[in-house]
Write an enzyme that holds these catalytic residues in place. Structure first.
Site, PDB file in Angstrom:
ATOM      1  N   GLY A 199      -3.353  14.442  36.673  1.00  0.00           N
ATOM      2  CA  GLY A 199      -2.045  14.855  37.188  1.00  0.00           C
ATOM      3  C   GLY A 199      -1.899  16.316  37.541  1.00  0.00           C
ATOM      4  O   GLY A 199      -1.031  16.688  38.328  1.00  0.00           O
ATOM      5  N   ASP A 258       0.792  18.675  34.200  1.00  0.00           N
ATOM      6  CA  ASP A 258       1.885  18.384  35.118  1.00  0.00           C
ATOM      7  C   ASP A 258       3.235  18.327  34.402  1.00  0.00           C
ATOM      8  O   ASP A 258       4.220  18.899  34.849  1.00  0.00           O
ATOM      9  CB  ASP A 258       1.613  17.066  35.870  1.00  0.00           C
ATOM     10  CG  ASP A 258       1.106  15.941  34.952  1.00  0.00           C
ATOM     11  OD1 ASP A 258       1.207  16.071  33.710  1.00  0.00           O
ATOM     12  OD2 ASP A 258       0.615  14.929  35.476  1.00  0.00           O
ATOM     13  N   ASP A 268       6.208  15.803  27.866  1.00  0.00           N
ATOM     14  CA  ASP A 268       7.135  14.708  27.546  1.00  0.00           C
ATOM     15  C   ASP A 268       7.288  14.650  26.022  1.00  0.00           C
ATOM     16  O   ASP A 268       8.135  15.340  25.451  1.00  0.00           O
ATOM     17  CB  ASP A 268       6.567  13.416  28.143  1.00  0.00           C
ATOM     18  CG  ASP A 268       7.394  12.183  27.843  1.00  0.00           C
ATOM     19  OD1 ASP A 268       8.522  12.325  27.360  1.00  0.00           O
ATOM     20  OD2 ASP A 268       6.919  11.061  28.082  1.00  0.00           O
ATOM     21  N   LYS A 281      10.433  17.272  30.091  1.00  0.00           N
ATOM     22  CA  LYS A 281      11.477  16.245  29.990  1.00  0.00           C
ATOM     23  C   LYS A 281      12.400  16.551  28.837  1.00  0.00           C
ATOM     24  O   LYS A 281      11.925  16.728  27.702  1.00  0.00           O
ATOM     25  CB  LYS A 281      10.802  14.901  29.727  1.00  0.00           C
ATOM     26  CG  LYS A 281      11.032  13.892  30.789  1.00  0.00           C
ATOM     27  CD  LYS A 281      10.387  12.588  30.426  1.00  0.00           C
ATOM     28  CE  LYS A 281       9.363  12.223  31.457  1.00  0.00           C
ATOM     29  NZ  LYS A 281       8.844  10.857  31.260  1.00  0.00           N
ATOM     30  N   PHE A 322      11.247   8.563  34.407  1.00  0.00           N
ATOM     31  CA  PHE A 322       9.831   8.576  34.796  1.00  0.00           C
ATOM     32  C   PHE A 322       9.715   9.080  36.226  1.00  0.00           C
ATOM     33  O   PHE A 322      10.301   8.520  37.146  1.00  0.00           O
ATOM     34  CB  PHE A 322       9.244   7.168  34.670  1.00  0.00           C
ATOM     35  CG  PHE A 322       7.749   7.152  34.794  1.00  0.00           C
ATOM     36  CD1 PHE A 322       6.945   7.477  33.704  1.00  0.00           C
ATOM     37  CD2 PHE A 322       7.137   6.846  35.998  1.00  0.00           C
ATOM     38  CE1 PHE A 322       5.560   7.488  33.817  1.00  0.00           C
ATOM     39  CE2 PHE A 322       5.751   6.851  36.112  1.00  0.00           C
ATOM     40  CZ  PHE A 322       4.970   7.176  35.024  1.00  0.00           C
ATOM     41  N   VAL A 323       8.974  10.162  36.396  1.00  0.00           N
ATOM     42  CA  VAL A 323       8.879  10.787  37.725  1.00  0.00           C
ATOM     43  C   VAL A 323       7.469  10.638  38.306  1.00  0.00           C
ATOM     44  O   VAL A 323       6.492  10.522  37.565  1.00  0.00           O
ATOM     45  CB  VAL A 323       9.277  12.282  37.686  1.00  0.00           C
ATOM     46  CG1 VAL A 323      10.758  12.438  37.386  1.00  0.00           C
ATOM     47  CG2 VAL A 323       8.449  13.066  36.673  1.00  0.00           C
ATOM     48  N   ASP A 374       1.494  10.126  38.773  1.00  0.00           N
ATOM     49  CA  ASP A 374       1.294   8.770  39.304  1.00  0.00           C
ATOM     50  C   ASP A 374       2.093   7.720  38.551  1.00  0.00           C
ATOM     51  O   ASP A 374       2.602   7.966  37.453  1.00  0.00           O
ATOM     52  CB  ASP A 374      -0.186   8.390  39.195  1.00  0.00           C
ATOM     53  CG  ASP A 374      -0.586   8.066  37.748  1.00  0.00           C
ATOM     54  OD1 ASP A 374      -0.279   8.877  36.861  1.00  0.00           O
ATOM     55  OD2 ASP A 374      -1.169   6.988  37.516  1.00  0.00           O
ATOM     56  N   ARG A 393       0.564   9.925  43.769  1.00  0.00           N
ATOM     57  CA  ARG A 393       0.098  11.288  43.467  1.00  0.00           C
ATOM     58  C   ARG A 393       0.162  12.192  44.690  1.00  0.00           C
ATOM     59  O   ARG A 393       0.269  13.407  44.570  1.00  0.00           O
ATOM     60  CB  ARG A 393      -1.357  11.252  42.981  1.00  0.00           C
ATOM     61  CG  ARG A 393      -1.581  10.604  41.631  1.00  0.00           C
ATOM     62  CD  ARG A 393      -2.996  10.923  41.138  1.00  0.00           C
ATOM     63  NE  ARG A 393      -3.452  10.048  40.078  1.00  0.00           N
ATOM     64  CZ  ARG A 393      -3.186  10.206  38.782  1.00  0.00           C
ATOM     65  NH1 ARG A 393      -2.455  11.215  38.383  1.00  0.00           N
ATOM     66  NH2 ARG A 393      -3.646   9.366  37.874  1.00  0.00           N
TER      67      ARG A 393
HETATM   68  P1  5GP Z   1       3.160  13.699  26.468  1.00  0.00           P
HETATM   69  O1  5GP Z   1       1.844  13.628  25.747  1.00  0.00           O
HETATM   70  O2  5GP Z   1       3.801  15.062  26.431  1.00  0.00           O
HETATM   71  O3  5GP Z   1       4.082  12.627  26.024  1.00  0.00           O
HETATM   72  O4  5GP Z   1       2.896  13.298  27.949  1.00  0.00           O
HETATM   73  C1  5GP Z   1       2.170  14.072  28.808  1.00  0.00           C
HETATM   74  C2  5GP Z   1       1.427  13.207  29.785  1.00  0.00           C
HETATM   75  O5  5GP Z   1       2.072  11.944  29.995  1.00  0.00           O
HETATM   76  C3  5GP Z   1       1.415  13.877  31.126  1.00  0.00           C
HETATM   77  O6  5GP Z   1       0.226  14.608  31.264  1.00  0.00           O
HETATM   78  C4  5GP Z   1       1.474  12.716  32.100  1.00  0.00           C
HETATM   79  O7  5GP Z   1       0.159  12.285  32.337  1.00  0.00           O
HETATM   80  C5  5GP Z   1       2.186  11.623  31.358  1.00  0.00           C
HETATM   81  N1  5GP Z   1       3.640  11.577  31.684  1.00  0.00           N
HETATM   82  C6  5GP Z   1       4.669  11.909  30.885  1.00  0.00           C
HETATM   83  N2  5GP Z   1       5.850  11.716  31.508  1.00  0.00           N
HETATM   84  C7  5GP Z   1       5.543  11.276  32.745  1.00  0.00           C
HETATM   85  C8  5GP Z   1       6.351  10.918  33.887  1.00  0.00           C
HETATM   86  O8  5GP Z   1       7.585  10.970  33.920  1.00  0.00           O
HETATM   87  N3  5GP Z   1       5.663  10.511  34.990  1.00  0.00           N
HETATM   88  C9  5GP Z   1       4.300  10.422  35.035  1.00  0.00           C
HETATM   89  N4  5GP Z   1       3.763  10.010  36.181  1.00  0.00           N
HETATM   90  N5  5GP Z   1       3.528  10.755  33.982  1.00  0.00           N
HETATM   91  C10 5GP Z   1       4.138  11.171  32.854  1.00  0.00           C
HETATM   92 MG    MG Z   2      -1.439  13.725  32.060  1.00  0.00          MG
END
Ligand code: 5GP
Ligand code: MG
Length: 176
Positions: free
Chosen positions: A39, A99, A102, A130, A151-152, A158, A164
């Site tokens: 990403g 990217d 979350d 987020k 979810f974006v 993606d 992407r």
């Molecule tokens: P975390 O580990 O902070 O929960 O999530 C980070 C990873 O989850 C990001 O690198 C991405 O790959 C994926 N991710 C989290 N939220 C989103 C979203 O809204 N859209 C997409 N496409 N990927 C997300």
């Molecule tokens: Mg990721």
């Protein structure tokens, strides 16, 4: 009609601002930008170009990281090294580039991994964060834009490997 959350010009502006903030901290130093595949790609490329306007000795490498299944975090973060050389982080000033932030689990795991692999210091930089989803005590050092808990996709992000290539960020709608 596509409902765009952040346009191409919004993204360009915020990447310029992030590069300027990084330059305040790292001007005259050497930095390893460590992108999280897949990403990070458009963001990392644009960030590199913006950083070239500042005096930073820049290198780039990647980790392959995955935790998402469909539109939700699995809670388990898998990290795979791309660089052939095991010592690629040693004594380096590393900025992990992702990217989106979350739950925070990805950055938390990767930051620990980078420190365990001998980095002199590690910072983190994300394009998007987020709101209300952080499950860790950490926050990114450089953060571009806050987004709602949706979810974006687009600009590297993606949904099952689609979207992407979009030059903007949009919220995925139910019928997609
Ligand atoms: P975390 O580990 O902070 O929960 O999530 C980070 C990873 O989850 C990001 O690198 C991405 O790959 C994926 N991710 C989290 N939220 C989103 C979203 O809204 N859209 C997409 N496409 N990927 C997300
Ligand atoms: Mg990721």
């Amino acid at each position: 009609m596509v409902e765009v959350l952040y346009s191409e010009s919004d993204l360009k502006k915020v990447v310029t601002e992030l590069a300027a903030a990084i330059a305040v901290d790292f001007k005259g130093k050497s930095v390893l930008l460590l992108g999280l595949l897949k990403g990070c790609q458009p963001f990392l490329a644009d960030l590199c170009r913006e950083l070239s306007c500042h005096q930073i000795d820049l290198a780039v490498d990647y980790l392959q990281v995955s935790s998402y299944v469909g539109t939700a975090s699995s809670g388990k973060v898998a990290i795979k090294q791309i660089a052939a050389d095991d010592s690629f982080c040693q004594q380096r000033n590393v900025i992990v580039v992702d990217d989106i932030f979350d739950t925070g689990l990805t950055l938390k795991e990767v930051v620990s991994w980078v420190l365990e692999n001998g980095a002199a210091q590690v910072k983190s930089c994300v394009l998007l964060s987020k709101s209300g989803c952080n499950r860790t005590e950490m926050t990114p050092d450089y953060c571009g834009l806050e987004i709602p808990a949706a979810f974006v996709v687009g600009y590297g992000l993606d949904y099952n490997e689609k979207y992407r290539e979009l030059p903007y960020i949009k919220i995925l709608t139910e019928n997609e």
